[in-house]
Write a protein that holds these residues in place. Structure first.
Motif, short mmCIF file in Angstrom:
data_model
loop_
_atom_site.label_atom_id
_atom_site.label_comp_id
_atom_site.label_asym_id
_atom_site.label_seq_id
_atom_site.Cartn_x
_atom_site.Cartn_y
_atom_site.Cartn_z
N PRO A 106 25.86 56.53 -21.91
CA PRO A 106 25.44 57.78 -23.18
C PRO A 106 24.90 57.45 -23.95
O PRO A 106 24.91 55.83 -24.98
CB PRO A 106 27.45 58.00 -23.41
CG PRO A 106 28.16 56.53 -22.31
CD PRO A 106 27.24 56.23 -22.20
N GLU A 107 24.97 57.99 -24.30
CA GLU A 107 23.46 58.04 -25.99
C GLU A 107 24.04 57.23 -27.36
O GLU A 107 23.49 56.50 -28.27
CB GLU A 107 22.89 59.49 -26.18
CG GLU A 107 22.00 58.83 -27.54
CD GLU A 107 20.30 58.74 -26.96
OE1 GLU A 107 19.27 57.75 -28.03
OE2 GLU A 107 20.14 58.11 -25.80
N PHE A 108 25.69 58.09 -27.11
CA PHE A 108 25.81 57.06 -28.77
C PHE A 108 26.33 55.45 -28.09
O PHE A 108 26.24 54.81 -29.94
CB PHE A 108 27.67 57.74 -28.76
CG PHE A 108 28.69 57.32 -28.08
CD1 PHE A 108 29.32 55.59 -28.39
CD2 PHE A 108 28.84 57.36 -26.26
CE1 PHE A 108 30.71 55.25 -27.72
CE2 PHE A 108 29.78 57.37 -26.37
CZ PHE A 108 30.36 55.60 -26.45
N LYS B 255 23.97 52.91 -27.74
CA LYS B 255 23.02 53.39 -28.37
C LYS B 255 22.55 53.19 -29.87
O LYS B 255 22.14 52.82 -30.42
CB LYS B 255 22.17 53.74 -28.25
CG LYS B 255 21.33 53.71 -26.31
CD LYS B 255 19.79 54.68 -25.97
CE LYS B 255 19.88 54.61 -24.09
NZ LYS B 255 19.10 55.14 -23.56
N ASP B 256 23.10 54.29 -30.34
CA ASP B 256 23.24 54.20 -32.09
C ASP B 256 24.58 53.21 -32.11
O ASP B 256 24.47 52.95 -32.91
CB ASP B 256 24.31 55.91 -31.88
CG ASP B 256 23.07 56.91 -32.13
OD1 ASP B 256 22.89 56.64 -31.80
OD2 ASP B 256 23.80 57.97 -31.64
N LEU B 257 25.55 53.29 -31.94
CA LEU B 257 26.56 51.92 -32.05
C LEU B 257 25.90 50.53 -31.89
O LEU B 257 25.65 49.45 -32.46
CB LEU B 257 27.93 51.68 -30.77
CG LEU B 257 28.33 52.85 -31.57
CD1 LEU B 257 29.23 52.71 -30.39
CD2 LEU B 257 29.46 52.58 -32.36
N LEU B 258 24.50 50.50 -30.65
CA LEU B 258 24.51 48.83 -30.91
C LEU B 258 22.93 48.89 -31.58
O LEU B 258 22.78 47.53 -32.67
CB LEU B 258 23.26 48.85 -29.59
CG LEU B 258 21.80 48.30 -29.46
CD1 LEU B 258 23.18 46.95 -28.80
CD2 LEU B 258 21.04 48.01 -27.86
N ARG B 259 22.90 50.12 -32.69
CA ARG B 259 21.46 49.18 -33.72
C ARG B 259 22.24 49.40 -34.78
O ARG B 259 21.18 48.91 -35.67
CB ARG B 259 21.33 50.55 -33.16
CG ARG B 259 19.32 50.68 -31.70
CD ARG B 259 18.71 52.06 -31.90
NE ARG B 259 18.08 51.31 -30.78
CZ ARG B 259 17.98 52.81 -30.00
NH1 ARG B 259 19.04 54.01 -30.42
NH2 ARG B 259 17.96 53.42 -28.75
N ASP B 260 23.39 50.24 -35.16
CA ASP B 260 23.71 50.34 -36.24
C ASP B 260 25.24 49.95 -36.95
O ASP B 260 26.08 50.63 -35.73
CB ASP B 260 24.13 51.98 -36.20
CG ASP B 260 24.19 52.85 -38.13
OD1 ASP B 260 24.66 52.18 -39.31
OD2 ASP B 260 23.95 54.31 -38.01
N ARG B 261 25.28 49.10 -37.86
CA ARG B 261 26.91 48.59 -38.26
C ARG B 261 27.70 49.66 -38.88
O ARG B 261 28.40 49.23 -38.37
CB ARG B 261 26.68 47.69 -38.75
CG ARG B 261 27.77 46.42 -39.08
CD ARG B 261 27.42 45.42 -39.98
NE ARG B 261 28.72 44.59 -40.57
CZ ARG B 261 28.81 43.50 -40.70
NH1 ARG B 261 27.83 42.56 -40.51
NH2 ARG B 261 29.76 43.07 -40.49
N ASP B 262 27.07 50.22 -39.94
CA ASP B 262 27.26 50.93 -39.92
C ASP B 262 28.53 52.31 -39.10
O ASP B 262 29.50 52.61 -39.80
CB ASP B 262 26.59 52.79 -41.34
CG ASP B 262 26.50 51.77 -42.29
OD1 ASP B 262 27.23 50.34 -42.16
OD2 ASP B 262 25.79 51.81 -42.86
N LEU C 154 27.93 45.16 -28.58
CA LEU C 154 27.27 46.09 -27.63
C LEU C 154 25.75 44.64 -26.75
O LEU C 154 25.56 44.74 -27.67
CB LEU C 154 27.34 47.05 -27.61
CG LEU C 154 28.50 47.91 -28.41
CD1 LEU C 154 27.73 49.14 -28.41
CD2 LEU C 154 29.20 48.48 -26.80
N ALA C 155 25.82 44.89 -25.62
CA ALA C 155 25.19 44.21 -24.82
C ALA C 155 25.32 42.67 -25.43
O ALA C 155 23.72 41.63 -26.29
CB ALA C 155 23.62 44.83 -25.78
#
Length: 762
Positions: free
Chosen positions: A216-218, A220-227, A325-326
């Motif tokens: 799911p796309e979220f 990828k959002d969590l992967l990139r965004d610490r906030d 993540l990852a």
């Protein structure tokens, strides 16, 4: 100096289940005393270059006593060493001496095709004395190889998938490039060389490193965004560790890797004895499991700050710092020399279980077809039957790649590159793969195993290339396919080369197909094996195609009811239909549907271009076929003998320049005596042919006719092109039968030639 040639297989192959570089060494008498005389000479050069130390043992395995095998083994172990010293985990070499040929086939494992090839090249330069100073070349090689090294976690995931029998495709390795998947990666890189596809077709999952790119796309959002990650911790009411210390005691950092609801590894501060998971307070474990649940059980590394991880959080310095993540699994496990660390493998196993829980399906059923003649027709027949039965097949044949009936790529695709296009398509539910000798010899397979393999026949064709000099050599190449059949191997019992494969087949069931032998005799030949059979038997005074399996006699269809057999007179297509029938039966098609499907399969240009295509628009009868070897020509001649013709029987045929004169003359001799007139023409304009085929052959084929007793007055030598075809049409009269045996190019042009000829009113 021995003659050395080498190439790399991109996947499992006829030599090994591993990816290997194959090296052919041809020795002459002088090579028995060539450099090096001793392996110590090579070790000294390796030590001088800083590749080895004096105390390291080399070669790693004892060298054979026979000089040619000794040399080949030393060469392979040197190439293996180069890869190992560049961080590639490879371990396999093999050497086989071909008796009586002064020829040696040697193998060395590779993880990356370019690295393996370069390692072999460097080893050859060393052993042939072309290169004595190795330090700088090896430094450059090592830098090149390190850029292409598999991440440890990726290697572990590949191993875990193999243990579960889940297919795995490395999407950054030949034949793929990373940019082919930019729609998935978004152009960004999470883990270099870590892009994997696990599973076939609609079952596939795509990972980069440990991250699910198709998730799911979220994520990828969590992967990139610490906030966003911080917001998720707040949502879960998980305390975030505050900077600083409590009571003057510095907090320590711990890392829990969690996959699929399971903590797989725990690491603590460096230079401190590793903590035991059982000692971790349940509160911290709950934090990690809650985070893992919220990210869909995807791999996650949770970093925790705690003064004492054995007790519950006591102050603002205790809590979760962040989660990743990852996660790079190697970073969260104790280092060890050689091999994949146990903690990494444990996490990799959990990742594969998360993607494919229990024993869920990960593979497409695969039916693979090989042989000298009839491969494309049989592949297309199987595809037709599967479509008729409600399946959604993906097909590869010499005409292209077809997904659920639609062409997605034109041209010969019968090797791993074309096969991957079907196996990675989400639109199909079964793969039907023509597999020709060139792909087996030079590329290997796109699969570790197939469900059903068919070998139709083996005869003289494509000899003299790649040390395949005899029909026996070619049979050994083609045998590699039925050896990879797991459910069933289907063999032509009328072909001695196919029958000789029986003892090498390990499939659950063998199926013998025969137009000549009765079921009872075939049963004797398959004694001791679980087997089924497809034969021709009379039913109500007609010749029927009949399957015998597990005590059941299953009539499928009358032979003359299959249009592609021309009322049973095209015996080669009868054989193709029999192999098709039993393959589809074993793949689950009911006998009633099977018979109906075969009864509506025709040999039209739209169905099987270039395979017994009949054209009705001319004042004479015209049939085009792609026969291109002695056995194919013989089959056509036998078909023509069964035809009732009011006028003359005439034949147009061509050969290619990559065949020997002996083979070309054999081809035309098979036609001798079966026709009233013979048009011997060139296959292509010579300037359009590739280098191997660029020589005139029409006169050679005419000679084959003359030597077989055909009067020269009944032959003519022609060139290539539209006007030549028109002149042949002009020579035909109403009532004549014209057989045109054309090559790949002209078989696609003929329909246009006919239309133009008719429009001109010639």
């Amino acid at each position: 100096m021995p003659v050395i040639e080498w190439f790399a297989y991109a996947g499992p192959n006829r030599r090994s289940d591993r990816k290997v570089v194959e090296v052919t060494l041809k020795f002459g008498p002088a090579d028995q005393n060539a450099f090096p005389k001793s392996s110590n000479e090579i070790k000294r050069l390796l030590v001088e270059a800083g590749i080895l130390t004096e105390v390291e043992h080399f070669p790693g395995e004892t060298l054979p006593g026979e000089r040619m095998a000794w040399y080949a083994s030393l060469l392979m172990q040197t190439a293996l060493l180069f890869q190992q010293k560049a961080g590639h985990r490879v371990s396999f070499t093999s050497v086989s001496v071909c008796a009586g040929k002064q020829l040696c086939i040697a193998l060395v494992e590779h993880q990356h095709i370019d690295v393996g090839m370069t390692a072999v090249k460097l080893a050859i330069e060393l052993l042939t004395g072309k290169r004595r100073l190795l330090a700088e070349p090896f430094r450059m090689f090592r830098e090149f190889a390190l850029q292409r090294r598999l991440p440890v976690e990726t290697e572990a995931i590949i191993h875990a998938a193999a243990e579960r029998d889940i297919p795995c495709i490395q999407l950054e390795q030949n034949p793929y490039k990373r940019e082919d998947f930019s729609d998935l990666t978004g152009g960004a890189s999470i883990r270099n060389n870590g892009l994997l596809m696990l599973g076939h077709g609609k079952f596939q999952r795509v990972l980069e490193g440990t991250f699910p790119l198709d998730g799911p796309e979220f994520l990828k959002d969590l992967l990139r965004d610490r906030d966003r990650r911080r917001a998720l911790l707040d949502q879960l009411e998980i305390p975030v560790a505050q900077p600083g210390t409590a009571a003057g005691v510095p907090a320590a950092q711990f890392h829990l890797v969690v996959v699929n609801g399971e903590v797989t590894t725990l690491t603590g501060p460096p230079h401190v004895a590793p903590p035991c998971l059982d000692d971790v307070h349940t509160t911290y474990v709950k934090y990690a499991l809650d985070i893992n649940r919220e990210v869909g059980l995807a791999p996650v590394a949770v970093s925790i700050s705690s003064e004492d991880i054995k007790i519950s959080p006591q102050g603002p310095g205790d809590g979760v710092i962040d989660f990743v993540l990852a996660p790079k699994l190697e970073s969260y496990t104790a280092k060890q020399a050689g091999g994949v660390p146990g903690g990494v493998q444990t996490s990799a196993n959990a990742i594969v279980e998360w993607l494919f829980p229990g024993r869920c399906t990960a593979r497409l059923p695969i039916i693979a077809v090989t042989g000298t003649n009839g491969k494309t027709t049989t592949t297309r027949m199987i595809n037709h039957v599967m479509t008729f039965a409600g399946r959604r097949p993906g097909m590869v044949c010499t005409d292209g790649v077809f997904i659920d009936g639609e062409v997605v790529e034109e041209g010969d695709a019968c090797m791993d590159v074309g096969h991957f296009k079907v196996l990675t398509s989400k639109e199909v539910d079964i793969a039907v793969l023509e597999t020709h000798h060139a792909g087996i010899m030079s590329r290997g397979f796109a699969f570790q195993w197939c469900d059903i393999a068919i070998c139709l026949n083996v005869s003289e064709d494509h000899l003299g290339v790649g040390n395949v000099d005899t029909v026996e050599d070619m049979a050994a190449v083609k045998q590699a396919l039925p050896e990879r059949a797991r459910h069933a191997a289907i063999l032509n019992a009328d072909d001695p080369f196919c029958m000789a494969m029986l003892k090498a087949v390990k499939a659950e069931k063998v199926c013998l197909v025969s137009m000549e032998l009765p079921f009872a005799e075939l049963a004797v030949r398959a004694a001791g094996r679980k087997a089924c059979f497809c034969v021709l038997e009379p039913v109500d005074s007609k010749e029927w195609l009949v399957i015998h399996d597990d005590g059941k006699r299953l009539p499928v269809t009358p032979v003359d009811g299959i249009p592609a057999t021309f009322n049973g007179m095209a015996r080669f297509n009868v054989s193709n239909a029999m192999h098709t029938a039993v393959a589809c039966y074993l793949a689950g098609v009911d006998v009633n549907s099977l018979g109906q499907a075969l009864q509506c399969f025709t040999s039209g240009y739209d169905t099987t271009p270039g395979r017994m295509n009949e054209f009705d628009d001319l004042p004479f009868r015209l049939i085009m076929d792609f026969a291109h070897n002695p056995d194919g020509f013989r089959n056509v001649a036998e078909f023509v003998d069964r035809q009732s013709v009011n006028g003359r029987k005439m034949v147009v045929f061509a050969g290619t320049g990559d065949r020997t004169d002996e083979t070309l003359e054999k081809m035309s001799a098979e036609l001798a005596g079966h026709f009233d007139f013979y048009f011997c023409k060139e296959h292509l304009r010579l300037e359009d042919a590739n280098e191997r085929k660029r020589r005139p052959v029409a006169k050679v084929m005419q000679k084959g006719l003359l030597d077989a007793g055909v009067p020269e007055s009944r032959t003519v030598v022609l060139m290539h092109g539209e006007e030549v075809i028109f002149s042949i049409f002009d020579a035909c009269h109403p009532g004549d039968l014209l057989i045109m045996l054309l090559g790949h190019v002209e078989k696609h042009l003929l329909a246009g030639y006919i239309s133009k000829y008719i429009r001109q009113g010639t």
